[in-house]
Write an enzyme that holds these catalytic residues in place. Structure first.
Site, PDB file in Angstrom:
ATOM      1  N   LYS A   1       1.514   4.234  -2.839  1.00 13.99           N
ATOM      2  CA  LYS A   1       1.065   4.954  -3.003  1.00 13.99           C
ATOM      3  C   LYS A   1       1.841   6.489  -3.420  1.00 13.99           C
ATOM      4  O   LYS A   1       2.032   7.700  -3.553  1.00 13.99           O
ATOM      5  CB  LYS A   1       0.473   5.819  -1.356  1.00 13.99           C
ATOM      6  CG  LYS A   1      -0.854   4.706  -1.401  1.00 13.99           C
ATOM      7  CD  LYS A   1      -2.215   5.226  -2.439  1.00 13.99           C
ATOM      8  CE  LYS A   1      -3.483   4.705  -2.529  1.00 13.99           C
ATOM      9  NZ  LYS A   1      -4.268   5.789  -2.947  1.00 13.99           N
TER      10      LYS A   1
ATOM     11  N   TYR B   1       0.361  -0.930   0.234  1.00 10.98           N
ATOM     12  CA  TYR B   1       0.634  -0.369   0.075  1.00 10.98           C
ATOM     13  C   TYR B   1       0.848   1.193  -0.051  1.00 10.98           C
ATOM     14  O   TYR B   1       0.615   2.016  -1.082  1.00 10.98           O
ATOM     15  CB  TYR B   1      -0.660   0.140   0.641  1.00 10.98           C
ATOM     16  CG  TYR B   1      -1.578   1.156   0.956  1.00 10.98           C
ATOM     17  CD1 TYR B   1      -3.288   1.177   0.271  1.00 10.98           C
ATOM     18  CD2 TYR B   1      -1.929   1.725   2.053  1.00 10.98           C
ATOM     19  CE1 TYR B   1      -3.967   1.826   0.674  1.00 10.98           C
ATOM     20  CE2 TYR B   1      -2.644   3.509   2.168  1.00 10.98           C
ATOM     21  CZ  TYR B   1      -3.166   3.165   1.101  1.00 10.98           C
ATOM     22  OH  TYR B   1      -4.788   4.103   1.456  1.00 10.98           O
TER      23      TYR B   1
END
EC number: 1.1.1.332
Length: 261
Positions: free
Chosen positions: A170, A166
């Site tokens: 990002k 994750y």
């Protein structure tokens, strides 16, 4: 307050959370057409009904779309321009979470290939496919103000020894956005990024699967110095970047809410 009168927008991940809040705010600002796409059609009807109550003149078109498919993303954007004749702005909000606190140290050894690929495929490839398709259709439209906003995360700033997929997705989203912004600015397209802090959306509990309740999650983050924000606050920043009020901002990554220094 920026007006979106007569303008056409495309929103991925638009059926819930930050995406839905962005759609509602665009309608409140008098957008002519909102084309939202989401991998799940569950909330389509309720969102259309709520927008119709706030602004019956805004046309809302919903499409079930998996942003992992470059071909389907291209077809969706091309159909928007074919149907509505323009695309003034787009927000790429579609993304998936990764649960924290599930792996023993060293956590990198428990980051499996399948989860890594699944999260990067949506959170990075999906943003790449969507932004590329948006630029492709925008560059052939008549000159005018056009803007794209990608949604990253507080994870783009932090260095947590967990949730590698994750955080990497990002951070890469923010980097990709900056590079594309420099590439297409001279074509009349501004591209920016928004990195929300801890935000109260349906996805929030997925980040903390061991928590007993939503209140427990909020308390935990507050104790760490991160108050929980609301999706509407992030939507206001996205809509500002989509509006002409944000000219000449491009290549920015704007944090919304609490963030590590």
């Amino acid at each position: 307050m920026p007006s979106m009168t007569s303008k056409v927008f495309a929103i991925t991940g638009g059926a819930s959370g930050i995406g839905a809040a962005t759609c509602r705010l665009l309608a409140e600002r008098d957008a002519a057409v909102i084309c939202l796409a989401d991998v799940s059609s569950t909330n389509f009807t309720s969102l259309q009904e709520s927008i119709a109550k706030s602004n019956p003149s805004t046309l809302v078109h919903c499409t079930e779309l998996d942003v992992r498919s470059a071909d389907k993303v291209d077809q969706w954007l091309q159909s928007i321009v074919s149907t509505h004749g323009d695309l003034h702005g787009a927000a790429n909000v579609a993304g998936i979470a990764q649960g924290a606190g599930l792996r023993a140290t060293p956590t990198i050894l428990e980051e499996n290939d399948a989860e890594w690929s699944r999260i990067l495929d949506v959170n990075l490839n999906g943003v790449f496919y969507s932004t590329r398709a948006q630029v492709r259709v925008m560059k052939d439209l008549p000159p005018g103000h056009r803007s794209i906003v990608n949604v990253a995360s507080i994870a783009a700033f932090s260095h947590v020894p967990d949730v590698y997929a994750y955080g990497t997705s990002k951070s890469a989203c923010a980097y990709l956005t900056t590079c594309i912004a420099a590439d297409v600015f001279w074509s009349g397209i501004r591209v920016n990024c928004v990195s929300p802090g801890i935000t109260n959306t349906p996805m929030l509990p997925q980040f903390e699967p061991k928590a007993k309740s939503l209140d427990a999650i909020k308390d935990m983050y507050r104790d760490q110095g991160y108050p929980t924000g609301e999706a509407d606050g992030v939507a206001r920043t996205i809509v500002w970047l989509l509006s002409e009020d944000s000219i000449p901002v491009y290549g920015a990554n704007i944090n919304v809410g609490a963030c590590p220094p």
